[in-house]
Design a protein around this motif. Structure first.
Motif, mmCIF file in Angstrom:
data_model
loop_
_atom_site.group_PDB
_atom_site.id
_atom_site.type_symbol
_atom_site.label_atom_id
_atom_site.label_comp_id
_atom_site.label_asym_id
_atom_site.label_seq_id
_atom_site.Cartn_x
_atom_site.Cartn_y
_atom_site.Cartn_z
ATOM 1 N N GLN A 199 45.422 35.503 39.758
ATOM 2 C CA GLN A 199 46.055 37.146 39.323
ATOM 3 C C GLN A 199 45.103 37.790 38.422
ATOM 4 O OE1 GLN A 199 49.985 37.211 38.677
ATOM 5 N NE2 GLN A 199 50.590 36.702 40.988
ATOM 6 N N GLY A 200 45.202 37.467 37.175
ATOM 7 C CA GLY A 200 44.164 38.198 36.503
ATOM 8 C C GLY A 200 42.976 38.217 36.600
ATOM 9 N N HIS A 201 42.091 36.912 37.263
ATOM 10 C CA HIS A 201 41.238 37.037 37.503
ATOM 11 C C HIS A 201 40.988 37.167 39.353
ATOM 12 C CE1 HIS A 201 36.786 34.746 37.899
ATOM 13 N NE2 HIS A 201 37.524 34.289 39.070
ATOM 14 N N ALA A 202 41.798 37.536 39.839
ATOM 15 C CA ALA A 202 41.351 38.357 41.112
ATOM 16 C C ALA A 202 41.462 39.540 40.495
ATOM 17 C CB ALA A 202 42.763 37.930 41.881
ATOM 18 N N ALA A 203 42.425 40.264 39.271
ATOM 19 C CA ALA A 203 42.754 42.093 39.000
ATOM 20 C C ALA A 203 41.248 42.077 38.529
ATOM 21 C CB ALA A 203 43.060 41.973 38.331
ATOM 22 N N LEU A 204 40.269 41.619 38.173
ATOM 23 C CA LEU A 204 38.639 41.725 36.988
ATOM 24 C C LEU A 204 37.714 41.373 37.850
ATOM 25 C CD1 LEU A 204 39.621 39.264 33.777
ATOM 26 C CD2 LEU A 204 39.590 41.765 34.263
ATOM 27 N N ASP A 205 38.113 40.798 39.489
ATOM 28 C CA ASP A 205 36.996 41.358 40.771
ATOM 29 C C ASP A 205 36.458 43.084 41.229
ATOM 30 O OD1 ASP A 205 36.236 39.113 41.843
ATOM 31 O OD2 ASP A 205 38.073 38.955 43.085
ATOM 32 N N ALA A 206 37.879 43.738 40.072
ATOM 33 C CA ALA A 206 36.891 44.816 40.555
ATOM 34 C C ALA A 206 36.207 46.181 39.141
ATOM 35 C CB ALA A 206 38.936 46.207 40.549
ATOM 36 N N VAL A 207 36.129 45.184 38.550
ATOM 37 C CA VAL A 207 35.183 45.231 37.175
ATOM 38 C C VAL A 207 34.321 45.502 37.758
ATOM 39 C CG1 VAL A 207 34.716 45.553 34.860
ATOM 40 C CG2 VAL A 207 37.046 44.455 35.960
ATOM 41 N N ASP A 208 33.215 46.690 37.680
ATOM 42 C CA ASP A 208 31.633 47.174 37.858
ATOM 43 C C ASP A 208 30.667 45.937 36.827
ATOM 44 O OD1 ASP A 208 29.424 47.515 38.616
ATOM 45 O OD2 ASP A 208 29.357 50.149 38.453
ATOM 46 N N LEU A 209 30.353 44.826 37.038
ATOM 47 C CA LEU A 209 29.122 44.267 36.231
ATOM 48 C C LEU A 209 28.199 44.378 36.506
ATOM 49 C CD1 LEU A 209 31.474 40.626 36.349
ATOM 50 C CD2 LEU A 209 31.584 43.008 34.840
ATOM 51 N N LEU A 243 34.796 44.639 30.992
ATOM 52 C CA LEU A 243 34.786 43.771 31.314
ATOM 53 C C LEU A 243 35.888 43.759 29.995
ATOM 54 C CD1 LEU A 243 35.386 40.917 33.004
ATOM 55 C CD2 LEU A 243 33.337 40.176 31.579
ATOM 56 N N ILE A 244 35.881 43.968 29.000
ATOM 57 C CA ILE A 244 36.518 44.077 27.207
ATOM 58 C C ILE A 244 37.487 44.743 27.422
ATOM 59 C CG2 ILE A 244 36.545 44.303 25.485
ATOM 60 C CD1 ILE A 244 33.502 44.044 24.441
ATOM 61 N N GLU A 245 38.019 45.569 27.951
ATOM 62 C CA GLU A 245 39.004 47.081 28.578
ATOM 63 C C GLU A 245 39.692 45.927 29.276
ATOM 64 O OE1 GLU A 245 36.859 50.742 29.246
ATOM 65 O OE2 GLU A 245 36.018 50.662 26.972
ATOM 66 N N SER A 246 38.904 45.750 30.357
ATOM 67 C CA SER A 246 40.115 45.355 31.494
ATOM 68 C C SER A 246 40.759 43.860 31.246
ATOM 69 C CB SER A 246 39.344 45.086 33.083
ATOM 70 O OG SER A 246 39.065 46.076 32.786
ATOM 71 N N SER A 247 40.023 42.779 30.651
ATOM 72 C CA SER A 247 40.277 41.814 30.177
ATOM 73 C C SER A 247 41.313 41.607 29.452
ATOM 74 C CB SER A 247 38.501 40.920 29.406
ATOM 75 O OG SER A 247 37.902 40.684 30.820
ATOM 76 N N TRP A 248 41.457 42.050 28.202
ATOM 77 C CA TRP A 248 42.077 42.948 27.379
ATOM 78 C C TRP A 248 44.172 42.803 27.224
ATOM 79 C CZ3 TRP A 248 43.911 42.015 23.087
ATOM 80 C CH2 TRP A 248 45.212 42.829 21.819
ATOM 81 N N GLN A 249 43.732 44.007 28.546
ATOM 82 C CA GLN A 249 44.880 44.063 29.356
ATOM 83 C C GLN A 249 45.330 43.327 29.508
ATOM 84 O OE1 GLN A 249 45.568 47.444 28.683
ATOM 85 N NE2 GLN A 249 43.680 48.270 27.931
ATOM 86 N N ARG A 294 32.948 34.247 35.042
ATOM 87 C CA ARG A 294 32.196 35.267 34.846
ATOM 88 C C ARG A 294 32.014 35.546 33.977
ATOM 89 N NH1 ARG A 294 35.743 39.097 38.531
ATOM 90 N NH2 ARG A 294 37.251 37.652 38.386
ATOM 91 N N VAL A 295 32.052 35.654 32.672
ATOM 92 C CA VAL A 295 31.986 36.282 31.196
ATOM 93 C C VAL A 295 30.803 35.861 30.859
ATOM 94 C CG1 VAL A 295 32.358 36.502 28.764
ATOM 95 C CG2 VAL A 295 34.427 36.601 29.813
ATOM 96 N N GLU A 296 30.190 34.059 31.083
ATOM 97 C CA GLU A 296 29.561 33.887 30.555
ATOM 98 C C GLU A 296 28.412 34.260 31.323
ATOM 99 O OE1 GLU A 296 30.189 28.965 29.230
ATOM 100 O OE2 GLU A 296 29.334 29.379 31.440
ATOM 101 N N GLY A 297 28.559 34.266 33.036
ATOM 102 C CA GLY A 297 27.746 34.791 33.868
ATOM 103 C C GLY A 297 27.047 36.168 33.301
ATOM 104 N N LEU A 298 27.980 37.451 33.040
ATOM 105 C CA LEU A 298 26.854 38.803 32.320
ATOM 106 C C LEU A 298 26.276 38.975 31.122
ATOM 107 C CD1 LEU A 298 26.925 41.599 32.110
ATOM 108 C CD2 LEU A 298 29.385 41.779 31.475
ATOM 109 N N VAL A 299 27.121 37.616 29.961
ATOM 110 C CA VAL A 299 26.245 37.374 28.780
ATOM 111 C C VAL A 299 25.044 36.890 28.981
ATOM 112 C CG1 VAL A 299 26.352 35.950 26.816
ATOM 113 C CG2 VAL A 299 28.274 37.293 27.889
#
Lengths: 201, 201
Positions: free
Chosen positions: A74-84, A95-101, A132-137
């Motif tokens: 569910q969390g992973h699906a919610a993070l789909d909304a974050v603009d990367l 991504l950190i702000e949304s992941s932290w929630q 997802r984090v790895e791709g961005l980093v």
């Protein structure tokens, strides 16, 4: 001679699915409040008997595993909304702000999982969010925005460690929850800066 | 009417001390190899019977608590040898290198403790080592070498989190143990750098 498995009717299968779904929802909620929540409490919250829970999840460890898997999905699906897209630093901050929630919401469930599941299993369940984090980093490293003298998995691990440090500091009463996201971001962006470069901010 | 406590002779008290010491030494060694080491294994390694162990430590949790306390006390004493004067960054690098040896050596014991002791108790047992790091970080902040926009306890927590990340990455087979100390130092020194300043190295 093998005994044929009784075929469940579609109606009974749908019932079982609804029951599993209610149990997992109750398990996520109960374990997110109390890492020691019992199978009996979870059954009660789901409106089913303990025997029904054990019918789907033979022991508490299986239930905790499935609850963590559900929360992560569910969390992973919610993070789909974050603009990367765009600037990697700004994307990482979002991504950190949304992941932290999510970390903050599910930290008690994670503690429950750490008590009963091997670390390798918990890591495997996080494979989606980690990728997802790895791709961005990696993109930030390729663009020269993040340091490349340390490996991508290391930097991803550092980000997660710093988020868990925030959870620990809040629990110890040393960090105001409202300041957590900014502390995490300030720390991670500095940690990701290459030697000789200026820390942003 | 109260029953008088039997007075032990000095010789018997010395025997008991030797026995406790042998049990704790065996417990630290066994739990540092296997976080699930049993009381029976520890008793055997100490050359005493299980009843003797239970005579001193009523349950496994008490034994794990005492073993962790002993390992931390010995580690804390070993860190007395680290030179903490002079440039705060260089002093922190020396302290990280020596502390990492201890974290690496005792990570399985810490895992055993995390399985049975509340986080607050584990934090209390680390009060001495934490105070040492805190003193150095605060001096670095006062001297303007480390950032002051984040609190001292936060930075201390970050340093510990990054060290535990190294232990996790090694266990996951993603980090060469020989590179761990340099990865930790490179990350922590960057994380401690103030916004607008250049990362050292």
């Amino acid at each position: 001679m093998t005994v044929p498995t009784p075929q469940k009717s579609p109606a009974r299968r749908a019932d079982a699915q609804r029951s599993i779904s209610a149990i997992l929802e109750a398990a996520v909620a109960a374990l997110s409040r109390n890492p020691d929540a019992s199978v009996s409490e979870i059954a009660k919250a789901a409106g089913v008997g303990r025997v029904t829970v054990y019918g789907h999840f033979p022991n508490r460890t299986d239930l905790v595993d499935a609850a963590l898997a559900r929360a992560i999905a569910q969390g992973h699906a919610a993070l789909d909304a974050v603009d990367l897209v765009g600037d990697a630093r700004q994307a990482l901050t979002r991504l950190i702000e949304s992941s932290w929630q999510l970390v903050s919401q599910y930290q008690s469930l994670l503690l429950a999982a750490q008590g009963v599941l091997p670390p390798g299993r918990i890591r495997d369940l996080h494979a989606g969010p980690v990728a997802r984090v790895e791709g961005l980093v990696r993109r930030g490293q390729d663009e020269g925005v993040f340091r490349s003298d340390l490996s991508t998995p290391w930097l991803v691990g550092v980000m997660h460690s710093v988020m868990h440090n925030a959870a620990d500091e809040i629990n110890a009463g040393r960090l105001d929850p409202d300041r957590a996201a900014s502390f995490i971001t300030a720390t991670v962006l500095a940690a990701f800066t290459a030697p000789g470069r200026r820390v942003p901010g």
